[in-house]
Design an enzyme around this catalytic site. Structure first.
Site, short mmCIF file in Angstrom:
data_model
loop_
_atom_site.label_atom_id
_atom_site.label_comp_id
_atom_site.label_asym_id
_atom_site.label_seq_id
_atom_site.Cartn_x
_atom_site.Cartn_y
_atom_site.Cartn_z
N SER A 126 0.84 -1.21 0.00
CA SER A 126 0.00 0.00 0.00
C SER A 126 0.87 1.25 0.00
CB SER A 126 -0.86 -0.02 1.27
OG SER A 126 -1.45 1.24 1.49
N TYR A 151 -2.04 -1.22 11.25
CA TYR A 151 -2.32 -1.77 9.91
C TYR A 151 -1.22 -1.36 8.92
CZ TYR A 151 -3.88 -1.56 5.12
OH TYR A 151 -3.91 -1.66 3.76
N LYS A 155 2.00 -3.54 6.66
CA LYS A 155 2.41 -3.50 5.25
C LYS A 155 3.92 -3.27 5.14
CE LYS A 155 -1.55 -4.24 3.30
NZ LYS A 155 -1.82 -5.57 2.75
N1 UFG Z 1 -13.26 10.80 3.50
C1 UFG Z 1 -14.27 11.67 3.82
N2 UFG Z 1 -15.44 11.14 4.29
C2 UFG Z 1 -15.62 9.80 4.47
C3 UFG Z 1 -14.57 8.91 4.14
C4 UFG Z 1 -13.40 9.45 3.67
O1 UFG Z 1 -14.14 12.89 3.68
O2 UFG Z 1 -16.70 9.42 4.93
C5 UFG Z 1 -11.98 11.34 2.95
C6 UFG Z 1 -10.80 11.07 3.86
O3 UFG Z 1 -10.70 12.05 4.84
C7 UFG Z 1 -9.67 11.08 2.85
C8 UFG Z 1 -10.30 10.56 1.55
O4 UFG Z 1 -11.71 10.70 1.74
O5 UFG Z 1 -9.26 12.39 2.64
C9 UFG Z 1 -10.00 9.11 1.29
O6 UFG Z 1 -10.30 8.36 2.44
P1 UFG Z 1 -10.39 6.75 2.41
O7 UFG Z 1 -10.75 6.31 3.80
O8 UFG Z 1 -11.26 6.29 1.30
O9 UFG Z 1 -8.91 6.30 2.03
P2 UFG Z 1 -7.53 6.58 2.78
O10 UFG Z 1 -6.69 7.33 1.82
O11 UFG Z 1 -7.70 7.14 4.12
O12 UFG Z 1 -7.04 5.07 3.04
C10 UFG Z 1 -6.78 4.22 1.96
C11 UFG Z 1 -7.02 2.76 2.36
C12 UFG Z 1 -6.03 2.31 3.36
C13 UFG Z 1 -4.64 2.61 2.94
C14 UFG Z 1 -4.52 4.08 2.61
C15 UFG Z 1 -3.18 4.43 2.07
O13 UFG Z 1 -8.31 2.60 2.89
O14 UFG Z 1 -6.14 0.89 3.51
O15 UFG Z 1 -5.46 4.41 1.61
O16 UFG Z 1 -3.05 5.82 2.00
F1 UFG Z 1 -3.76 2.32 3.92
#
Ligand code: UFG
Length: 341
Positions: A126, A151, A155
């Site tokens: 990741s 988590y 990785k």
């Molecule tokens: N977000 C919102 N509202 C929500 C959900 C997410 O505004 O209800 C925003 C988050 O703040 C972030 C973006 O959308 O800015 C993406 O969030 P995600 O949770 O979809 O993804 P992340 O980038 O946080 O995490 C993903 C994977 C992880 C991995 C990570 C690596 O879920 O497993 O990318 O950066 F580790």
């Protein structure tokens, strides 16, 4: 024909990869303990490809079961290892469960591969290993930073375990794919992402809100140092991502790897803000999406997107599905699951 073991093959990325492997002519055997997926995924894979993958249900963190599996299946040519716990927030509260499951599974697989003479492993890593990089886009030589969560640390440590194992075992080839943000669903709407409970990730939350299951999307902060103030990610279509695994397997099996441990970024090379993604969803589906801006989510990085030059040149792989199509596929999958026409 070569047979590939896909661990976690009934999960989101795993199931799409099984489809792409079968369509590229590989035989597949799935191992999954169904802790975060359903057995009917196997039926749906068969509906798409016309071919039923073999399937076994057991926990890969059990060493004896993994050794026994490889003893019973002497025809496996390569392994793609997806099976892992993956909820960032949960890992903070249950670190030992994450380390025990995610580290033991990999070590059991590597040990059994050596024992059984299986030489090739593709690992599901990741972009979380990069943390918040100073320079964007991130290349494979961007330094890894200390993980933000147990988590994320699994990785990083799993990459290190593969690197060290391959250094000691010259006949084994390891290749890690560092995914950016995988989203979307198969265009058939037969497989997709099925989060349990309230989704943590953005796109499942968006599709559930559009379906009326959630009242509104909460956008976690619009005061970041980005053009519209919302965080930027590199959203990669799950089918594109799955195809990267097929080319990675082919590279290892054809002996085209340049060293016996390699790693590649798998993204689109394009960063999109949360608001840009929300607008793309509205535009491609025509569905309104109520949202409100709330406070920042702990642990979120500000911005990250991939430099995909290495995957483009070395693997000959490139993301192809336009974001609008990806979001439409995710919406069609949600509608199918909810019985919405
Ligand atoms: N977000 C919102 N509202 C929500 C959900 C997410 O505004 O209800 C925003 C988050 O703040 C972030 C973006 O959308 O800015 C993406 O969030 P995600 O949770 O979809 O993804 P992340 O980038 O946080 O995490 C993903 C994977 C992880 C991995 C990570 C690596 O879920 O497993 O990318 O950066 F580790």
């Amino acid at each position: 024909m070569s047979k590939i073991l896909v661990t976690g093959g009934t999960g989101f990325i795993g199931s799409h990869t099984v489809v792409e492997l079968q369509e590229a002519g590989y035989d597949v055997i799935i191992v999954d303990d169904l802790s975060n997926s359903k057995a009917e995924v196997v039926d749906n894979i068969e509906k798409i490809t016309g071919k039923r993958p073999e399937f076994e249900n057991f926990d890969l963190s059990n060493r004896a079961d993994v050794l026994n599996f490889f003893l019973r299946h002497k025809d496996i040519d390569a392994v793609i290892h997806f099976a892992a716990f993956k909820a960032v927030g949960e890992s903070v509260y249950k670190p030992l469960e994450y380390y025990r499951n995610n580290l033991n599974s990999l070590m059991n697989i590597l040990e059994s591969m050596k024992f059984a003479g299986v030489r090739n492993l593709v690992f599901s890593s990741s972009c979380t290993v990069y943390g918040q990089p100073e320079k964007l886009p991130v290349t494979e030589s961007t330094p890894r930073l200390p993980a933000e969560s147990p988590y994320g640390n699994t990785k990083t440590v799993n990459e290190d375990i593969i690197r060290d194992f391959c250094a000691a075992e010259k006949e084994i080839n390891g290749l890690a794919l560092r995914y950016f943000n995988p989203i979307g669903a198969h265009p058939s709407s037969l497989i997709g992402e099925s989060p349990v409970g309230v989704p943590n990730n953005l796109v499942p939350y968006i599709t559930q809100t559009a379906a009326g299951i959630r009242k509104e999307l909460s956008i976690f902060g619009n005061d970041y140092d980005t053009p519209d103030g919302t965080p930027i990610r590199d959203y990669i279509d799950v089918v594109d991502l799955s195809k990267a695994h097929v080319v990675a397997i082919r590279r290892l099996m054809e002996g085209k790897n340049k060293s016996n441990y390699e790693f590649f970024n798998v993204g689109t090379g394009r960063g999109l803000s949360v608001l840009e993604l929300v607008n793309a969803f509205k535009k491609s589906t025509g569905v309104d999406l109520p949202y409100k801006i709330v406070g920042r989510r702990a642990g979120d990085i500000v911005k990250i997107w991939a430099d995909t030059t290495l995957a483009n040149t070395e693997l000959g792989w490139k993301a192809e599905v336009p974001i609008e199509q990806t979001l439409l596929n995710a919406w069609n999958w949600e509608k199918k699951c909810r019985g919405i026409r």
